[in-house]
Design a protein around this motif. Structure first.
Motif, PDB file in Angstrom:
ATOM      1  N   ASP A 152       0.818  -1.210   0.000  1.00  0.00           N
ATOM      2  CA  ASP A 152       0.000   0.000   0.000  1.00  0.00           C
ATOM      3  C   ASP A 152       0.857   1.269   0.000  1.00  0.00           C
ATOM      4  OD1 ASP A 152      -2.178  -1.621   0.049  1.00  0.00           O
ATOM      5  OD2 ASP A 152      -2.908  -1.012   2.027  1.00  0.00           O
ATOM      6  N   LYS A 153       1.970   1.230   0.726  1.00  0.00           N
ATOM      7  CA  LYS A 153       2.794   2.428   0.864  1.00  0.00           C
ATOM      8  C   LYS A 153       3.500   2.819  -0.435  1.00  0.00           C
ATOM      9  CE  LYS A 153       7.021   0.027   2.317  1.00  0.00           C
ATOM     10  NZ  LYS A 153       8.055  -0.095   3.369  1.00  0.00           N
ATOM     11  N   ALA A 154       3.468   1.932  -1.425  1.00  0.00           N
ATOM     12  CA  ALA A 154       4.171   2.208  -2.673  1.00  0.00           C
ATOM     13  C   ALA A 154       3.541   3.354  -3.457  1.00  0.00           C
ATOM     14  CB  ALA A 154       4.220   0.954  -3.544  1.00  0.00           C
ATOM     15  N   THR A 155       2.294   3.666  -3.175  1.00  0.00           N
ATOM     16  CA  THR A 155       1.612   4.693  -3.955  1.00  0.00           C
ATOM     17  C   THR A 155       0.490   5.339  -3.164  1.00  0.00           C
ATOM     18  OG1 THR A 155       0.346   5.113  -5.976  1.00  0.00           O
ATOM     19  CG2 THR A 155       0.089   2.948  -4.962  1.00  0.00           C
ATOM     20  N   ASP A 156       0.260   6.611  -3.406  1.00  0.00           N
ATOM     21  CA  ASP A 156      -0.912   7.261  -2.821  1.00  0.00           C
ATOM     22  C   ASP A 156      -1.924   7.653  -3.899  1.00  0.00           C
ATOM     23  OD1 ASP A 156       0.257   9.446  -4.005  1.00  0.00           O
ATOM     24  OD2 ASP A 156       0.740  10.480  -2.144  1.00  0.00           O
ATOM     25  N   ILE A 157      -1.687   7.173  -5.135  1.00  0.00           N
ATOM     26  CA  ILE A 157      -2.658   7.348  -6.214  1.00  0.00           C
ATOM     27  C   ILE A 157      -2.858   6.011  -6.910  1.00  0.00           C
ATOM     28  CG2 ILE A 157      -2.179   9.800  -6.639  1.00  0.00           C
ATOM     29  CD1 ILE A 157      -0.383   8.945  -8.962  1.00  0.00           C
ATOM     30  N   CYS A 158      -3.983   5.861  -7.592  1.00  0.00           N
ATOM     31  CA  CYS A 158      -4.292   4.623  -8.315  1.00  0.00           C
ATOM     32  C   CYS A 158      -3.237   4.379  -9.384  1.00  0.00           C
ATOM     33  CB  CYS A 158      -5.680   4.730  -8.943  1.00  0.00           C
ATOM     34  SG  CYS A 158      -6.111   3.346 -10.023  1.00  0.00           S
ATOM     35  N   MET A 159      -2.708   3.172  -9.453  1.00  0.00           N
ATOM     36  CA  MET A 159      -1.650   2.852 -10.402  1.00  0.00           C
ATOM     37  C   MET A 159      -2.187   2.550 -11.800  1.00  0.00           C
ATOM     38  SD  MET A 159       0.778   0.511  -7.896  1.00  0.00           S
ATOM     39  CE  MET A 159       2.174   0.392  -8.998  1.00  0.00           C
ATOM     40  N   ARG A 160      -3.485   2.626 -11.984  1.00  0.00           N
ATOM     41  CA  ARG A 160      -4.065   2.461 -13.313  1.00  0.00           C
ATOM     42  C   ARG A 160      -4.495   3.808 -13.895  1.00  0.00           C
ATOM     43  NH1 ARG A 160      -1.459  -1.064 -15.335  1.00  0.00           N
ATOM     44  NH2 ARG A 160      -1.824  -3.232 -14.820  1.00  0.00           N
ATOM     45  N   CYS A 161      -5.445   4.465 -13.256  1.00  0.00           N
ATOM     46  CA  CYS A 161      -5.910   5.746 -13.812  1.00  0.00           C
ATOM     47  C   CYS A 161      -4.967   6.893 -13.457  1.00  0.00           C
ATOM     48  CB  CYS A 161      -7.325   6.061 -13.333  1.00  0.00           C
ATOM     49  SG  CYS A 161      -7.477   6.411 -11.571  1.00  0.00           S
ATOM     50  N   THR A 162      -4.175   6.723 -12.395  1.00  0.00           N
ATOM     51  CA  THR A 162      -3.255   7.737 -11.863  1.00  0.00           C
ATOM     52  C   THR A 162      -3.966   9.051 -11.537  1.00  0.00           C
ATOM     53  OG1 THR A 162      -2.548   8.657 -14.008  1.00  0.00           O
ATOM     54  CG2 THR A 162      -1.353   6.718 -13.187  1.00  0.00           C
ATOM     55  N   GLN A 163      -5.257   8.980 -11.320  1.00  0.00           N
ATOM     56  CA  GLN A 163      -6.046  10.176 -11.004  1.00  0.00           C
ATOM     57  C   GLN A 163      -6.574  10.140  -9.572  1.00  0.00           C
ATOM     58  OE1 GLN A 163      -6.229  12.673 -13.332  1.00  0.00           O
ATOM     59  NE2 GLN A 163      -4.850  11.315 -14.483  1.00  0.00           N
ATOM     60  N   THR A 164      -7.078   8.987  -9.153  1.00  0.00           N
ATOM     61  CA  THR A 164      -7.689   8.871  -7.832  1.00  0.00           C
ATOM     62  C   THR A 164      -6.623   8.870  -6.749  1.00  0.00           C
ATOM     63  OG1 THR A 164      -9.515   7.577  -8.748  1.00  0.00           O
ATOM     64  CG2 THR A 164      -9.160   7.452  -6.362  1.00  0.00           C
ATOM     65  N   LYS A 177      -4.641 -10.133 -10.629  1.00  0.00           N
ATOM     66  CA  LYS A 177      -3.858 -10.581 -11.783  1.00  0.00           C
ATOM     67  C   LYS A 177      -2.479  -9.936 -11.824  1.00  0.00           C
ATOM     68  CE  LYS A 177      -3.194 -12.674 -15.771  1.00  0.00           C
ATOM     69  NZ  LYS A 177      -1.841 -12.156 -16.093  1.00  0.00           N
ATOM     70  N   CYS A 178      -2.416  -8.600 -11.680  1.00  0.00           N
ATOM     71  CA  CYS A 178      -1.126  -7.910 -11.769  1.00  0.00           C
ATOM     72  C   CYS A 178      -0.581  -7.483 -10.415  1.00  0.00           C
ATOM     73  CB  CYS A 178      -1.231  -6.693 -12.696  1.00  0.00           C
ATOM     74  SG  CYS A 178      -2.308  -5.373 -12.070  1.00  0.00           S
ATOM     75  N   GLY A 179      -1.428  -7.464  -9.373  1.00  0.00           N
ATOM     76  CA  GLY A 179      -0.977  -7.102  -8.037  1.00  0.00           C
ATOM     77  C   GLY A 179      -0.892  -5.617  -7.780  1.00  0.00           C
ATOM     78  N   PHE A 180      -1.325  -4.790  -8.751  1.00  0.00           N
ATOM     79  CA  PHE A 180      -1.207  -3.348  -8.596  1.00  0.00           C
ATOM     80  C   PHE A 180      -2.229  -2.792  -7.606  1.00  0.00           C
ATOM     81  CE2 PHE A 180       1.203  -1.618 -12.525  1.00  0.00           C
ATOM     82  CZ  PHE A 180       2.205  -2.537 -12.311  1.00  0.00           C
ATOM     83  N   VAL A 181      -1.887  -1.649  -7.016  1.00  0.00           N
ATOM     84  CA  VAL A 181      -2.782  -0.943  -6.099  1.00  0.00           C
ATOM     85  C   VAL A 181      -3.682  -0.038  -6.939  1.00  0.00           C
ATOM     86  CG1 VAL A 181      -2.915   0.556  -4.072  1.00  0.00           C
ATOM     87  CG2 VAL A 181      -0.947  -0.949  -4.376  1.00  0.00           C
ATOM     88  N   VAL A 182      -4.979  -0.267  -6.852  1.00  0.00           N
ATOM     89  CA  VAL A 182      -5.916   0.443  -7.718  1.00  0.00           C
ATOM     90  C   VAL A 182      -7.116   0.945  -6.925  1.00  0.00           C
ATOM     91  CG1 VAL A 182      -5.259  -0.742  -9.840  1.00  0.00           C
ATOM     92  CG2 VAL A 182      -6.944  -1.776  -8.332  1.00  0.00           C
ATOM     93  N   CYS A 183      -7.838   1.867  -7.516  1.00  0.00           N
ATOM     94  CA  CYS A 183      -9.032   2.409  -6.880  1.00  0.00           C
ATOM     95  C   CYS A 183     -10.238   1.519  -7.186  1.00  0.00           C
ATOM     96  CB  CYS A 183      -9.286   3.839  -7.357  1.00  0.00           C
ATOM     97  SG  CYS A 183      -9.680   3.985  -9.124  1.00  0.00           S
ATOM     98  N   ALA A 184     -11.346   1.798  -6.531  1.00  0.00           N
ATOM     99  CA  ALA A 184     -12.552   0.988  -6.716  1.00  0.00           C
ATOM    100  C   ALA A 184     -13.064   1.074  -8.150  1.00  0.00           C
ATOM    101  CB  ALA A 184     -13.635   1.435  -5.739  1.00  0.00           C
ATOM    102  N   GLU A 185     -12.992   2.265  -8.742  1.00  0.00           N
ATOM    103  CA  GLU A 185     -13.499   2.445 -10.106  1.00  0.00           C
ATOM    104  C   GLU A 185     -12.672   1.681 -11.131  1.00  0.00           C
ATOM    105  OE1 GLU A 185     -16.301   4.129 -11.362  1.00  0.00           O
ATOM    106  OE2 GLU A 185     -16.776   3.841  -9.247  1.00  0.00           O
ATOM    107  N   CYS A 186     -11.405   1.525 -10.856  1.00  0.00           N
ATOM    108  CA  CYS A 186     -10.522   0.812 -11.791  1.00  0.00           C
ATOM    109  C   CYS A 186     -10.452  -0.682 -11.505  1.00  0.00           C
ATOM    110  CB  CYS A 186      -9.114   1.412 -11.751  1.00  0.00           C
ATOM    111  SG  CYS A 186      -8.991   3.040 -12.536  1.00  0.00           S
ATOM    112  N   SER A 187     -11.252  -1.154 -10.553  1.00  0.00           N
ATOM    113  CA  SER A 187     -11.215  -2.597 -10.234  1.00  0.00           C
ATOM    114  C   SER A 187     -12.616  -3.108  -9.953  1.00  0.00           C
ATOM    115  CB  SER A 187     -10.300  -2.849  -9.031  1.00  0.00           C
ATOM    116  OG  SER A 187     -10.751  -2.156  -7.880  1.00  0.00           O
ATOM    117  N   ARG A 188     -13.566  -2.691 -10.773  1.00  0.00           N
ATOM    118  CA  ARG A 188     -14.955  -3.081 -10.566  1.00  0.00           C
ATOM    119  C   ARG A 188     -15.294  -4.429 -11.174  1.00  0.00           C
ATOM    120  NH1 ARG A 188     -17.720   0.480 -13.662  1.00  0.00           N
ATOM    121  NH2 ARG A 188     -19.721   0.177 -12.614  1.00  0.00           N
TER     122      ARG A 188
END
Length: 279
Positions: A152-164, A177-188
């Motif tokens: 979790d500490k690796a990022t404070d923004i979504c690693m997909r949209c980079t907006q949230t 699948k990829c293990g990335f930290v993402v927001c709810a909208e990018c992982s629905r």
């Protein structure tokens, strides 16, 4: 050495001591021919923060758990068959040193040792045990591995949209699948990943598109048809939003954010600084 220790009293006592430390919550570890080769404390990168974990290397399995009282009480026992293990040494960074990844089809994670020498000793011994176990079982090395979860500490923004931006109210999620930290909208979306679970799991929007495209391609090849029907598309996926979610218009945009991270690039092996994902 393994054959010599297999039926000795000292080996039986050492294994019994490990079983005692895990108590009733752990599984029995004593089996004919099983030898405890070594043990030690390694730092395991967990979702929230890195934590010390006790590791035991046997000739056929790797066991680890949480430390309640060192040398006396452990819990949360995990057992990994060595024939499923692949190791990957990770590049040094300013934030973390002496790391390597333990990869299996169901779970992959990063650990670190106190020194480069200790890391090399662990890697050498594990790889030798894996080699012997594969030789004994006649199995081939695993080629498919689960993605490690990015902390979790690796990022404070979504690693997909980079907006949230994540906050106390906007929580982090992980793509299975990829293990990335993402927001709810990018992982629905949810997709069936049989190696990990019999139930559809949370995946990010990019992985969902790639998995669904691969599923359609496989169905076309199997059926020998020009275009699969809707049922073929739905066979591996659970489409649409989760309960309570609204439709996300950005889901279908290829590379929706300027900083969208390619799915084929491995975060841990890339050498990218974690600060790249802090806005």
């Amino acid at each position: 050495m393994v054959d010599y220790l297999a039926n000795t009293e000292i080996n039986s006592q050492r294994i019994a001591a490990v079983e005692s430390c895990f108590g009733a919550s752990g599984q029995p570890l004593a089996l004919p021919g099983r030898v405890l080769l070594g043990e030690g404390v390694l730092t395991k990168e967990c979702r929230k923060k890195a934590k010390p974990r006790i590791f035991f290397l046997f000739n056929d399995i790797l066991v680890y758990g949480s430390i309640v009282l060192n040398k006396r009480k452990y819990r949360s026992q995990h057992i990994i068959p060595l024939e499923e293990v692949t190791l990957e040494t990770l590049p040094e960074t300013l934030q973390a040193k002496n790391r390597w990844m333990i990869k299996t089809a169901k779970k992959s994670f990063v650990v670190s040792a106190a020194s480069a020498t200790e890391r090399q000793e662990w890697i050498s011994h594990i790889e030798e045990c894996v080699r012997r176990q594969l030789l004994a079982t006649g199995l081939q090395p695993s080629t498919e591995h689960a993605a490690p979860w990015i902390p979790d500490k690796a990022t404070d923004i979504c690693m997909r949209c980079t907006q949230t931006r994540f906050s106390a109210l906007t929580r982090r999620h992980h793509c299975r699948k990829c293990g990335f930290v993402v927001c709810a909208e990018c992982s629905r979306e949810r997709f069936l990943l049989p190696r990990l679970s019999p139930k559809p799991l949370r995946v990010c929007s990019l992985c969902f598109r790639e998995l669904a495209a691969q599923k359609r391609k496989e169905d076309v090849e199997e059926q020998g048809l020009g275009s699969p029907g809707p049922s073929a598309y739905l066979a591996g996926a659970v489409c649409g939003a989760s309960s309570g979610d609204d439709d996300d218009s950005d889901e279908d945009r290829e590379g929706s954010g300027d900083g969208d991270w390619p799915s084929h690039v491995e975060f841990y092996a890339s050498g990218v600084s974690w600060s790249s994902f802090h806005s």
